[in-house]
Scaffold this motif. Structure first.
Motif, mmCIF file in Angstrom:
data_model
loop_
_atom_site.group_PDB
_atom_site.id
_atom_site.type_symbol
_atom_site.label_atom_id
_atom_site.label_comp_id
_atom_site.label_asym_id
_atom_site.label_seq_id
_atom_site.Cartn_x
_atom_site.Cartn_y
_atom_site.Cartn_z
ATOM 1 N N ASN A 11 -43.401 -9.947 -12.084
ATOM 2 C CA ASN A 11 -42.261 -9.526 -12.886
ATOM 3 C C ASN A 11 -41.465 -8.503 -12.088
ATOM 4 O OD1 ASN A 11 -44.100 -7.472 -12.985
ATOM 5 N ND2 ASN A 11 -44.056 -7.212 -15.224
ATOM 6 N N ARG A 12 -41.279 -8.831 -10.815
ATOM 7 C CA ARG A 12 -40.580 -7.927 -9.895
ATOM 8 C C ARG A 12 -39.068 -8.073 -10.070
ATOM 9 N NH1 ARG A 12 -43.099 -9.023 -5.020
ATOM 10 N NH2 ARG A 12 -44.624 -7.471 -5.704
ATOM 11 N N VAL A 13 -38.403 -6.955 -10.338
ATOM 12 C CA VAL A 13 -36.949 -6.901 -10.452
ATOM 13 C C VAL A 13 -36.418 -6.127 -9.254
ATOM 14 C CG1 VAL A 13 -34.999 -6.213 -11.881
ATOM 15 C CG2 VAL A 13 -37.135 -6.920 -12.965
ATOM 16 N N PHE A 14 -35.523 -6.745 -8.535
ATOM 17 C CA PHE A 14 -35.027 -6.201 -7.274
ATOM 18 C C PHE A 14 -33.575 -5.767 -7.462
ATOM 19 C CE2 PHE A 14 -33.720 -6.490 -2.787
ATOM 20 C CZ PHE A 14 -34.822 -5.954 -2.140
ATOM 21 N N TYR A 15 -33.336 -4.448 -7.449
ATOM 22 C CA TYR A 15 -31.987 -3.923 -7.655
ATOM 23 C C TYR A 15 -31.306 -3.704 -6.311
ATOM 24 C CZ TYR A 15 -33.562 -3.069 -12.403
ATOM 25 O OH TYR A 15 -34.052 -3.233 -13.665
ATOM 26 N N VAL A 16 -30.027 -4.061 -6.236
ATOM 27 C CA VAL A 16 -29.225 -3.815 -5.044
ATOM 28 C C VAL A 16 -28.058 -2.929 -5.454
ATOM 29 C CG1 VAL A 16 -27.903 -4.823 -3.144
ATOM 30 C CG2 VAL A 16 -29.858 -6.070 -4.122
ATOM 31 N N ILE A 17 -27.915 -1.792 -4.758
ATOM 32 C CA ILE A 17 -26.839 -0.839 -5.067
ATOM 33 C C ILE A 17 -26.397 -0.171 -3.774
ATOM 34 C CG2 ILE A 17 -28.370 1.132 -5.540
ATOM 35 C CD1 ILE A 17 -26.388 1.728 -7.940
ATOM 36 N N GLY A 18 -25.201 0.380 -3.773
ATOM 37 C CA GLY A 18 -24.632 0.942 -2.558
ATOM 38 C C GLY A 18 -25.330 2.169 -2.039
ATOM 39 N N SER A 19 -25.667 3.102 -2.930
ATOM 40 C CA SER A 19 -26.284 4.360 -2.496
ATOM 41 C C SER A 19 -27.108 4.940 -3.632
ATOM 42 C CB SER A 19 -25.213 5.374 -2.072
ATOM 43 O OG SER A 19 -24.588 5.958 -3.211
ATOM 44 N N LEU A 20 -27.769 6.053 -3.327
ATOM 45 C CA LEU A 20 -28.496 6.810 -4.350
ATOM 46 C C LEU A 20 -27.928 8.224 -4.448
ATOM 47 C CD1 LEU A 20 -32.141 5.556 -3.711
ATOM 48 C CD2 LEU A 20 -30.668 5.036 -5.665
ATOM 49 N N GLU A 21 -26.616 8.329 -4.255
ATOM 50 C CA GLU A 21 -25.930 9.580 -4.502
ATOM 51 C C GLU A 21 -25.849 9.796 -6.016
ATOM 52 O OE1 GLU A 21 -25.081 11.740 -2.241
ATOM 53 O OE2 GLU A 21 -25.657 10.446 -0.564
ATOM 54 N N VAL A 22 -25.431 11.002 -6.418
ATOM 55 C CA VAL A 22 -25.368 11.318 -7.846
ATOM 56 C C VAL A 22 -24.070 10.768 -8.422
ATOM 57 C CG1 VAL A 22 -25.388 13.135 -9.583
ATOM 58 C CG2 VAL A 22 -26.758 13.381 -7.517
ATOM 59 N N GLY A 23 -24.150 9.581 -8.978
ATOM 60 C CA GLY A 23 -23.032 8.943 -9.656
ATOM 61 C C GLY A 23 -23.552 8.249 -10.895
ATOM 62 N N GLY A 24 -22.651 7.844 -11.783
ATOM 63 C CA GLY A 24 -23.082 7.253 -13.041
ATOM 64 C C GLY A 24 -23.909 5.992 -12.861
ATOM 65 N N ALA A 25 -23.428 5.056 -12.045
ATOM 66 C CA ALA A 25 -24.155 3.800 -11.840
ATOM 67 C C ALA A 25 -25.462 4.037 -11.101
ATOM 68 C CB ALA A 25 -23.281 2.819 -11.074
ATOM 69 N N GLU A 26 -25.423 4.931 -10.120
ATOM 70 C CA GLU A 26 -26.626 5.209 -9.338
ATOM 71 C C GLU A 26 -27.719 5.830 -10.199
ATOM 72 O OE1 GLU A 26 -23.090 5.048 -6.673
ATOM 73 O OE2 GLU A 26 -23.543 6.065 -8.556
ATOM 74 N N ARG A 27 -27.331 6.790 -11.029
ATOM 75 C CA ARG A 27 -28.316 7.396 -11.931
ATOM 76 C C ARG A 27 -28.843 6.365 -12.929
ATOM 77 N NH1 ARG A 27 -26.226 12.457 -14.931
ATOM 78 N NH2 ARG A 27 -24.226 11.411 -14.755
ATOM 79 N N HIS A 28 -27.954 5.490 -13.371
ATOM 80 C CA HIS A 28 -28.344 4.462 -14.331
ATOM 81 C C HIS A 28 -29.418 3.554 -13.724
ATOM 82 C CE1 HIS A 28 -27.808 1.762 -17.746
ATOM 83 N NE2 HIS A 28 -27.712 0.751 -16.898
ATOM 84 N N VAL A 29 -29.191 3.087 -12.521
ATOM 85 C CA VAL A 29 -30.168 2.201 -11.870
ATOM 86 C C VAL A 29 -31.490 2.926 -11.668
ATOM 87 C CG1 VAL A 29 -30.710 0.996 -9.714
ATOM 88 C CG2 VAL A 29 -28.459 0.727 -10.764
ATOM 89 N N ALA A 30 -31.428 4.182 -11.202
ATOM 90 C CA ALA A 30 -32.666 4.937 -10.985
ATOM 91 C C ALA A 30 -33.430 5.115 -12.297
ATOM 92 C CB ALA A 30 -32.345 6.297 -10.359
ATOM 93 N N GLN A 31 -32.721 5.417 -13.365
ATOM 94 C CA GLN A 31 -33.376 5.646 -14.646
ATOM 95 C C GLN A 31 -34.012 4.381 -15.205
ATOM 96 O OE1 GLN A 31 -30.003 7.406 -16.728
ATOM 97 N NE2 GLN A 31 -30.988 9.404 -16.736
ATOM 98 N N ILE A 32 -33.298 3.254 -15.125
ATOM 99 C CA ILE A 32 -33.887 2.037 -15.687
ATOM 100 C C ILE A 32 -35.057 1.557 -14.831
ATOM 101 C CG2 ILE A 32 -31.783 1.331 -16.873
ATOM 102 C CD1 ILE A 32 -31.252 -0.689 -14.698
ATOM 103 N N ALA A 33 -34.976 1.780 -13.513
ATOM 104 C CA ALA A 33 -36.097 1.389 -12.646
ATOM 105 C C ALA A 33 -37.347 2.186 -13.002
ATOM 106 C CB ALA A 33 -35.726 1.593 -11.181
ATOM 107 N N VAL A 34 -37.183 3.491 -13.193
ATOM 108 C CA VAL A 34 -38.317 4.348 -13.537
ATOM 109 C C VAL A 34 -38.893 3.954 -14.896
ATOM 110 C CG1 VAL A 34 -38.994 6.717 -14.122
ATOM 111 C CG2 VAL A 34 -37.565 6.284 -12.113
#
Length: 395
Positions: A11-34
Motif C-alpha cells: 500500500n505504498r503511496v509515492f508523492y512527487v513534489i517540487g521541494s520541502l520548503e515551508v509552503g502550503g502544498a509542501e506542508r500539506h504533503v508532509a502532513q498527510i504522509a506522516v
C-alpha cells in the motif's frame, strides 16, 4: 495482472513534489504522509529539489525521501546556469524513473505543476499501476507557461484520477477537458490541537513588543506579488485614522524579493511603524492566537491553508473572493469576503470588523466550521478513501 498483484502486495503511496520548503502544498504533503504512515500506509516522497525545513518532519516519522542533488562536477563542467538546470532536470528525471521502478509504488501522486509535468512524464516510462494529480491553485500560471500547459493537457487523460482542493479548482479542471467522473474534491485539513492549548498571550505580546491593548491584524502569506500585500497597505492607508489606536499588522512569510519595496510603500503611506515583516516562522499558531483579525488578500488561490489556520485560531477572517476562500469563509458569518485587487473594498471590510464588538463571535463560528468541515482527520479520511477507490478500480 501485474497491476493487481502490485496493489495487493503493498500500500505504498509515492508523492512527487517540487521541494520541502515551508509552503502550503509542501506542508500539506508532509502532513498527510506522516498521518498515513501512522495509519499503516507506506508513504514515500520524491523531491525535485532536495532539502528544506520540512525534511525533518518526514525524517522523524521515518517517511523515506528520495531526490537528486546536483553533483559538483556539473557546475564545474557547465558554467552556463541554464545548461546546468537542464542537466539537473535530466538527472532528476532519470532518478525519478529509476526510483519508481525500484520502489514499485501502488500509486504515484503528483502535487503542484512542476512535479506534475516532470513526474507525470517520467511515470509514463514505468509500470506504475495508478497515477493521481492534485492541483491546488487556479490555472493562472499556465498563461506564462503555455508549453507546460500543453504537457498538462497531454497528461490529464493518462491520470487515473485528478483532485482539486476547492470547487473553483475542480471547475477549471472540467473546462480543461477532465470528466467529472475522474475528478475528486478533497479540501485541505487543519490540525486543531495547536490552537486548543492555553497560552500566556500577555507574555507573548510582551516578547514581541506588541502592546496589550493593540488591535492586531495577521497575514500569513509569503511575500509574493499575487498575495496582495500591496493592496493591504493601500487599504490600511485609507483607514489608518479611523482604526482604534494602537494597531499593528504582523506579516508572516518568506520574502521572495519584494519585502523592501513593501516596507517602502508602507513608509510612504505613513504606516511603516504599524507593519512588521517577521519572515518565515515555525510558530505560526502562536501569532495567530495573539492576533485579533486574520487577513488574506490574494489575487489567486486554490484553497488556502492560511485561511483555515486563522479560523482554527478563532479569528474573524477578511479574505478576497478567489479560489476556495468563499468556500471556507462564510461572508458576514465567520468573516468577510471582498473582491480581489480592490483596496477600497478591503479597507471597508477591515474597518467594519475592527470596529465590531461582536467580532469574537465571528471567530468562534469560524473555529467551529473548521472542526466540522476542515479538520486534518477528515482530510486524511478522504485520502484513504481516494486510494482505496483507486485500488478497487485496479482489481
Amino acid at each position: 495482472m501485474v497491476k493487481k498483484n502490485i496493489w495487493q502486495k503493498n500500500n505504498r503511496v509515492f508523492y512527487v513534489i517540487g521541494s520541502l520548503e515551508v509552503g502550503g502544498a509542501e506542508r500539506h504533503v508532509a502532513q498527510i504522509a506522516v498521518r498515513l504512515k501512522k495509519r499503516g500506509w507506506e508513504p514515500e516522497v520524491f523531491v525535485l529539489t532536495p532539502g528544506g525545513p520540512l525534511t525533518r518532519l518526514l525524517n522523524d516519522a521515518k517517511v523515506p525521501i528520495h531526490g537528486v542533488t546536483l553533483p559538483t562536477w556539473v557546475s564545474r563542467l557547465f558554467k552556463n546556469k541554464r545548461l546546468q538546470a537542464r542537466v539537473g532536470l535530466m538527472l532528476t528525471s532519470v532518478a525519478l524513473i529509476y526510483t519508481m521502478w525500484f520502489r514499485r509504488p501502488a500509486v504515484v501522486h503528483f502535487f503542484l505543476p512542476a512535479a506534475y509535468v516532470v513526474g507525470g512524464l517520467a511515470s509514463l516510462f514505468t509500470r506504475v499501476p495508478a497515477r493521481i494529480m492534485s492541483r491546488r491553485s487556479l490555472n493562472n500560471y499556465q498563461a506564462a507557461h503555455p508549453f507546460f500547459a500543453k504537457i498538462e493537457r497531454y497528461l490529464h487523460p493518462r491520470m487515473t484520477l485528478v483532485c482539486g482542493n476547492s470547487r473553483a479548482v475542480v471547475d477549471e479542471l472540467v473546462r480543461e477537458g477532465i470528466s467529472e467522473q475522474r475528478l475528486r474534491l478533497i479540501y485541505n485539513g487543519i490540525d486543531l490541537p495547536p490552537y486548543d492549548h492555553s497560552l500566556d498571550l500577555d507574555a507573548i505580546r510582551a516578547e514581541f513588543e506588541v502592546p496589550d491593548d493593540a488591535l492586531v491584524f495577521v497575514v500569513v502569506a509569503n511575500l509574493i506579488p499575487y498575495k496582495g500585500h500591496a493592496d493591504l497597505i493601500k487599504a490600511l492607508a485609507k483607514i489608518k485614522d479611523e482604526l482604534p489606536e494602537p494597531w499593528s499588522v504582523l506579516c508572516i512569510g518568506r520574502d521572495d524579493g519584494i519585502g523592501a519595496d513593501l516596507q517602502q510603500q508602507a513608509n510612504s503611506h505613513g504606516i511603516g511603524p504599524n507593519i512588521r515583516f517577521l519572515g518565515s516562522r515555525s510558530d505560526v499558531p502562536t501569532f495567530l492566537r495573539l492576533a485579533d483579525i486574520g487577513v488574506l488578500c490574494s489575487h489567486e488561490e486554490g484553497f488556502s491553508n492560511a485561511v483555515l489556520e486563522g479560523m482554527a485560531a478563532g479569528l474573524p477572517m477578511v479574505v478576497t473572493d478567489v479560489g476556495g476562500n468563499a468556500e471556507a469563509v462564510l461572508d458576514g458569518v465567520t468573516g468577510y469576503v471582498v473582491p480581489a485587487h480592490s483596496p477600497e473594498h478591503l479597507a471597508g471590510a477591515l474597518l467594519k470588523v475592527a470596529l465590531d464588538d461582536g467580532r469574537a463571535l465571528m471567530g468562534d463560528k469560524g473555529r467551529e466550521r473548521v472542526r466540522e468541515k476542515f479538520s486534518m482527520n477528515a482530510c486524511i479520511d478522504a485520502y484513504e478513501a481516494l486510494y482505496r477507490e483507486v485500488g478497487a478500480q485496479l482489481r
